[in-house]
Design a protein around this motif. Structure first.
Motif, mmCIF file in Angstrom:
data_model
loop_
_atom_site.group_PDB
_atom_site.id
_atom_site.type_symbol
_atom_site.label_atom_id
_atom_site.label_comp_id
_atom_site.label_asym_id
_atom_site.label_seq_id
_atom_site.Cartn_x
_atom_site.Cartn_y
_atom_site.Cartn_z
ATOM 1 N N ASN A 74 60.236 -10.343 49.286
ATOM 2 C CA ASN A 74 60.975 -10.620 50.514
ATOM 3 C C ASN A 74 60.701 -12.035 51.027
ATOM 4 N N THR A 75 59.573 -12.574 50.629
ATOM 5 C CA THR A 75 59.237 -13.978 50.935
ATOM 6 C C THR A 75 58.638 -14.590 49.681
ATOM 7 N N GLY A 76 58.991 -15.818 49.373
ATOM 8 C CA GLY A 76 58.456 -16.476 48.195
ATOM 9 C C GLY A 76 59.132 -16.000 46.921
ATOM 10 N N PRO A 81 51.062 -16.237 42.697
ATOM 11 C CA PRO A 81 49.870 -15.666 42.033
ATOM 12 C C PRO A 81 49.487 -14.281 42.551
ATOM 13 N N ALA A 82 49.609 -14.068 43.875
ATOM 14 C CA ALA A 82 49.240 -12.752 44.424
ATOM 15 C C ALA A 82 50.179 -11.668 43.897
ATOM 16 N N VAL A 83 51.485 -11.971 43.858
ATOM 17 C CA VAL A 83 52.458 -11.005 43.335
ATOM 18 C C VAL A 83 52.203 -10.755 41.863
ATOM 19 N N LYS A 84 51.988 -11.839 41.134
ATOM 20 C CA LYS A 84 51.759 -11.707 39.688
ATOM 21 C C LYS A 84 50.514 -10.870 39.408
ATOM 22 N N SER A 85 49.482 -11.060 40.209
ATOM 23 C CA SER A 85 48.239 -10.304 40.018
ATOM 24 C C SER A 85 48.454 -8.817 40.283
ATOM 25 N N GLN A 119 63.614 -11.616 31.951
ATOM 26 C CA GLN A 119 63.354 -10.519 32.867
ATOM 27 C C GLN A 119 63.017 -11.000 34.284
ATOM 28 N N ILE A 120 63.156 -12.295 34.510
ATOM 29 C CA ILE A 120 63.001 -12.860 35.855
ATOM 30 C C ILE A 120 64.328 -13.500 36.232
ATOM 31 N N SER A 121 64.823 -13.194 37.428
ATOM 32 C CA SER A 121 66.139 -13.676 37.840
ATOM 33 C C SER A 121 66.129 -15.186 38.044
ATOM 34 N N ALA A 122 67.325 -15.761 38.086
ATOM 35 C CA ALA A 122 67.449 -17.212 38.272
ATOM 36 C C ALA A 122 66.847 -17.651 39.602
ATOM 37 N N SER A 123 66.958 -16.801 40.621
ATOM 38 C CA SER A 123 66.400 -17.139 41.936
ATOM 39 C C SER A 123 64.896 -16.921 42.001
ATOM 40 N N ALA A 145 55.893 12.614 35.375
ATOM 41 C CA ALA A 145 56.952 11.746 35.904
ATOM 42 C C ALA A 145 56.599 11.253 37.302
ATOM 43 N N THR A 146 56.105 12.156 38.131
ATOM 44 C CA THR A 146 55.703 11.771 39.488
ATOM 45 C C THR A 146 54.550 10.782 39.459
ATOM 46 N N GLN A 147 53.584 11.017 38.563
ATOM 47 C CA GLN A 147 52.445 10.096 38.439
ATOM 48 C C GLN A 147 52.920 8.708 38.018
ATOM 49 N N PHE A 148 53.881 8.664 37.093
ATOM 50 C CA PHE A 148 54.417 7.380 36.624
ATOM 51 C C PHE A 148 55.080 6.613 37.765
ATOM 52 N N VAL A 149 55.949 7.277 38.531
ATOM 53 C CA VAL A 149 56.649 6.603 39.627
ATOM 54 C C VAL A 149 55.667 6.161 40.697
ATOM 55 N N ASN A 150 54.727 7.023 41.039
ATOM 56 C CA ASN A 150 53.748 6.659 42.077
ATOM 57 C C ASN A 150 52.885 5.476 41.643
ATOM 58 N N THR A 151 52.486 5.459 40.365
ATOM 59 C CA THR A 151 51.672 4.345 39.855
ATOM 60 C C THR A 151 52.476 3.047 39.876
ATOM 61 N N ALA A 152 53.749 3.145 39.460
ATOM 62 C CA ALA A 152 54.593 1.950 39.425
ATOM 63 C C ALA A 152 54.844 1.396 40.825
ATOM 64 N N ARG A 153 54.997 2.276 41.805
ATOM 65 C CA ARG A 153 55.341 1.845 43.159
ATOM 66 C C ARG A 153 54.105 1.543 44.024
ATOM 67 N N ALA A 154 52.938 1.620 43.445
ATOM 68 C CA ALA A 154 51.710 1.412 44.226
ATOM 69 C C ALA A 154 51.658 0.050 44.922
ATOM 70 N N PRO A 155 52.149 -1.051 44.316
ATOM 71 C CA PRO A 155 52.083 -2.352 45.014
ATOM 72 C C PRO A 155 53.120 -2.504 46.122
ATOM 73 N N ASN A 156 53.957 -1.519 46.320
ATOM 74 C CA ASN A 156 55.031 -1.627 47.317
ATOM 75 C C ASN A 156 54.450 -1.947 48.694
ATOM 76 N N SER A 157 55.054 -2.936 49.376
ATOM 77 C CA SER A 157 54.567 -3.347 50.698
ATOM 78 C C SER A 157 55.714 -3.989 51.462
ATOM 79 N N ALA A 158 55.402 -4.478 52.646
ATOM 80 C CA ALA A 158 56.432 -5.127 53.456
ATOM 81 C C ALA A 158 56.930 -6.408 52.810
ATOM 82 N N HIS A 159 56.116 -7.027 51.955
ATOM 83 C CA HIS A 159 56.481 -8.295 51.328
ATOM 84 C C HIS A 159 56.950 -8.137 49.879
ATOM 85 N N LEU A 160 56.699 -6.971 49.306
ATOM 86 C CA LEU A 160 57.037 -6.753 47.896
ATOM 87 C C LEU A 160 57.613 -5.350 47.734
#
Length: 743
Positions: A74-76, A81-85, A119-123, A145-160
């Motif tokens: 949502n920003t940047g 580096p923080a997102v990549k990490s 796999q990274i957009s032009a923007s 399946a639930t474990q997979f989705v929850n693990t994948a979405r773990a970094p979800n935040s107001a900025h990502l």
């Protein structure tokens, strides 16, 4: 059937006890075995199936389900580096989950295998990682399946924002469970209005509930050995509730009529079993046969759903024929209203089964049969007209609910924003390699595909070595410009197969296949669409033969076939207008339009043809009683319509509210079936059986009952109604009709 009904009423405690034992045994068995419903469908003998088979042999890790973990800042940018990490750590955890064979990160440098290039957009605000499973989505347990989705979405935040697109993720999307309760509550209201008392209104619901739960438990157990579509259990609830309550309504109404004529409880139950019970048995078997006809289509998950639905119908049919008589025996004369019981105590055993309102309507249809018939036909044709524009195909994730708990819709929207709609469903180009020259040829095919109209880009090729029992395999991915459900994508798949690939090969013997989930969906739609006419013809022919045997007529089954086709067309027209064109879509919670699932026409036609044939049997069998009694076609049609109009309307109202209640679910397939079947039942009950059938039968006159002598001798004889109740009902109905005709 009267013997069975009498035995059940006499030994009512035994019957109820046996049903409770069956319920307990099946429920415990289902709880122990669990269920395993399929999230996707494949067909053998298609190019996409051949491509999947090649990958399964050469690259098992890439032959299973493929998911996309999509993230947006949502920003940047995503290179922060923080997102990549955060994303890299999350992808590391995902790679160690069960059944995950590989993860391709967008941060993998170009030239590294596998590469995350593209796999990274032009923007640089949106990116996605590709997750390959070693098994297809059907084999991934719900907990995994639930474990997979929850693990994948773990970094979800107001900025990502992080979401997942794919069949495994789709299996975790929540579905509404309130539809069943809404349908039952609405059916109870209709039953209360019809019976006028709480106890008789509850008996059909109670009997159907016991039989339905037992049937569903059996279906759940069978799902572990038979391939069944993911919507199977909800389809069984939808059909089982509708037909179970309807069948019980017909039998219980006849039982009440017998009691009001002074019969004992056992005699009334036996009479109902010998009349309505026979018709219900025929009707239920017709629905089961129509459903099992789906097996001829040859799609395993669809066949499994058909078998499950037929099992459910068989259970609720058996419940109506055995458990309901036992419950009626327990309730006794309390299934009548207090006023009816008081009238019976005074010795009043004559009552008019025919409704004066329906008698007046029947007389009006007789007088204006041509006008009413043409008008009814016009309405049915208008309702069915959108069906001519139906496009069958697999909808993409844009049609998923837009709620905050639906990860696939959000992930799809991010992919569209960053890359384009085609990135949610890439095509796979696959070929077996037998020489170095084949590698160069395959590279030329990929280059040609990348320059084909409606293609954004192509990634690859990758080459996998030969192994025991399989050749080397080449793989590339092609990203269409359109979404997986767009017509442009279907056109692209056909263009690649029919023009681009053959032109590039120039007569060389390399087998190049177009596969992937999007191509598989298109192949399924194409095959099912091609088999629909044959399936329709088979069901119509079987129905014609059955009705010809029952009614000893050629005109009645021919007219029934045409009218049932009109009802089915009306259902298809309504779902096309709402789900494909978007008419009134917001009223039933449709977010975005898309093609009609190829399962829908075949499934709905089988069920609807069985149900509409049921109504034809209930109406015309009563007309036939009068015809055999007095040989007066006009009076037979009038009496039949006047005596059955109220109960058929009530039965249709119950089915309508039950089916329509399932439009409140978030499952698009079930929502579509619920709306289509509700529309078909309304059209069939209010237009076809109320206007069109009697109008046509009045116009045909004695031709209704003619059959060649040779057929009459050859065909077996089947008496649905017996002779119980006909006399008294006919006399009172005739008196009422005579009064109406004089006025």
């Amino acid at each position: 059937m009267h013997v069975v009904a009498r035995w059940c009423a006499t030994h009512r405690l035994v019957v109820v006890g046996l049903w409770l034992l069956v319920l307990a045994a099946t429920f415990l068995g289902s709880s122990a075995a669990g269920s395993n419903y399929a999230q996707s469908t494949t067909l053998s003998g298609t190019p996409s199936a051949a491509a999947a088979s090649l990958l399964q042999q050469a690259v098992p890790g890439q032959s299973g389900d493929t998911e996309q973990i999509v993230f947006q800042t949502n920003t940047g940018t995503v290179d922060n580096p923080a997102v990549k990490s955060q994303i890299t750590a999350m992808l590391g955890r995902v790679s160690h989950l069960p059944n995950v064979s590989s993860v391709t990160s967008p941060y993998t440098p170009a030239g590294t295998k596998p590469s995350g290039a593209g796999q990274i957009s032009a923007s640089k605000t949106v990116a996605f990682a590709t997750v390959n499973f070693s098994v297809d989505a059907n084999s991934v347990p719900a907990a995994a399946a639930t474990q997979f989705v929850n693990t994948a979405r773990a970094p979800n935040s107001a900025h990502l924002q992080v979401d997942v697109v794919g069949n495994v993720a789709a299996s975790t999307n929540p579905t509404s469970s309130s539809s069943t309760f809404i349908g039952v509550a609405a059916a109870l209201v209709v039953l209360l209005l019809f019976f006028g008392a709480i106890l008789p209104a509850l008996l059909p619901l109670l009997g159907t509930a016991v039989a339905l739960v037992a049937g569903l438990s059996v279906v759940n157990m069978l799902s572990n050995s038979l391939s069944m579509a993911s919507f199977t259990s909800r389809l069984c609830i939808l059909i089982g509730l509708g037909v179970g309550i309807d069948y019980s309504l017909f039998i219980l109404t006849r039982t009440r009529n017998g009691l009001r004529r002074g019969l004992s409880v056992q005699d009334a139950v036996a009479a109902a079993g010998g009349t309505a019970g026979r018709a219900v048995l025929f009707a239920g078997l017709t629905v089961c046969v129509a459903l099992l006809g789906i097996l001829t289509v040859g799609v395993s998950t669809l066949s499994g759903a058909a078998i499950a639905a037929a099992i459910t119908v068989a259970f609720v049919l058996l419940g109506a024929l055995t458990l309901l008589p036992a419950l009626a025996g327990l309730a006794g004369k309390r299934i009548l209203t207090r006023r009816q019981r008081r009238a019976l105590a005074r010795g009043e055993t004559d009552f008019n089964e025919a409704s004066r309102g329906w008698a007046r309507w029947a007389s009006l249809v007789q007088r204006k049969r041509l006008v009413f018939g043409v008008a009814a036909l016009g309405v049915m044709v208008a309702l069915g007209a959108p069906f001519l524009s139906m496009r069958q195909g697999t909808a993409d994730y844009s049609v998923d609910p837009t709620s905050t708990t639906t990860t696939t819709y959000r992930g799809y929207e991010m992919l569209v924003h960053g890359f384009g709609p085609g990135f949610s469903g890439p095509l796979q180009i696959v070929a077996p390699l037998h020489s170095q020259a084949d590698k160069a040829t395959f590279g030329a095919v990929v280059t040609a595909a990348s320059h084909t109209p409606d293609v954004v880009t192509a990634v690859g090729p990758e080459f996998f070595p030969a192994g025991p029992g399989h050749p080397a395999v080449a793989l590339a991915e092609v990203y269409p410009a359109g979404s997986p459900q767009d017509q442009s994508t279907t056109t692209l798949i056909n263009n690649l197969r029919d023009n681009v690939i053959p032109a590039t090969l120039g007569g060389q013997h390399l087998q190049v296949l177009v596969g992937g989930a999007t191509a598989t969906g298109n192949d399924v739609a194409a095959q099912l669409s091609s088999k629909l006419p044959l399936f329709v013809g088979m069901v119509v022919a079987l129905s014609f033969i059955l009705l010809m045997i029952v009614f000893r007529s050629l005109a009645i089954p021919a007219a029934a076939a045409v009218m049932n086709l009109l009802s089915a067309a009306a259902a298809f027209g309504v779902i096309t207008a709402v789900f494909q064109w978007g008419w009134l879509k917001s009223l039933i919670g449709v977010t975005n339009t898309g093609p009609i699932s190829p399962f829908i026409p075949i499934l709905m036609f089988a069920v609807l043809f069985g149900l509409t044939t049921d109504y034809q049997v209930f109406l015309v069998s009563r007309i036939q009683e009068e015809w055999l009694r007095r040989r007066d076609n006009a009076m037979a049609v009038l009496t039949g319509q006047a005596t059955t109009g109220r109960i058929i309307t009530a039965a249709a109202a119950i089915m309508t509210v039950v089916f329509f209640a399932f439009t409140f679910t978030t499952d698009r397939t079930i929502k579509m079936i619920g709306l289509g079947m509700a529309a078909a039942v309304v059209a069939d009950a209010l237009i076809v059986r109320t206007v069109l059938v009697p109008a046509v039968m009045h116009m045909l006159g004695k031709t209704n009952w003619r059959i060649p002598a040779v057929l009459d001798r050859i065909l077996p004889r089947l008496d649905l109604e017996g002779d119980s109740e006909a006399g008294g009902a006919s006399e009172t109905a005739e008196t009422d009709l005579s009064e109406v005709r004089r006025t």
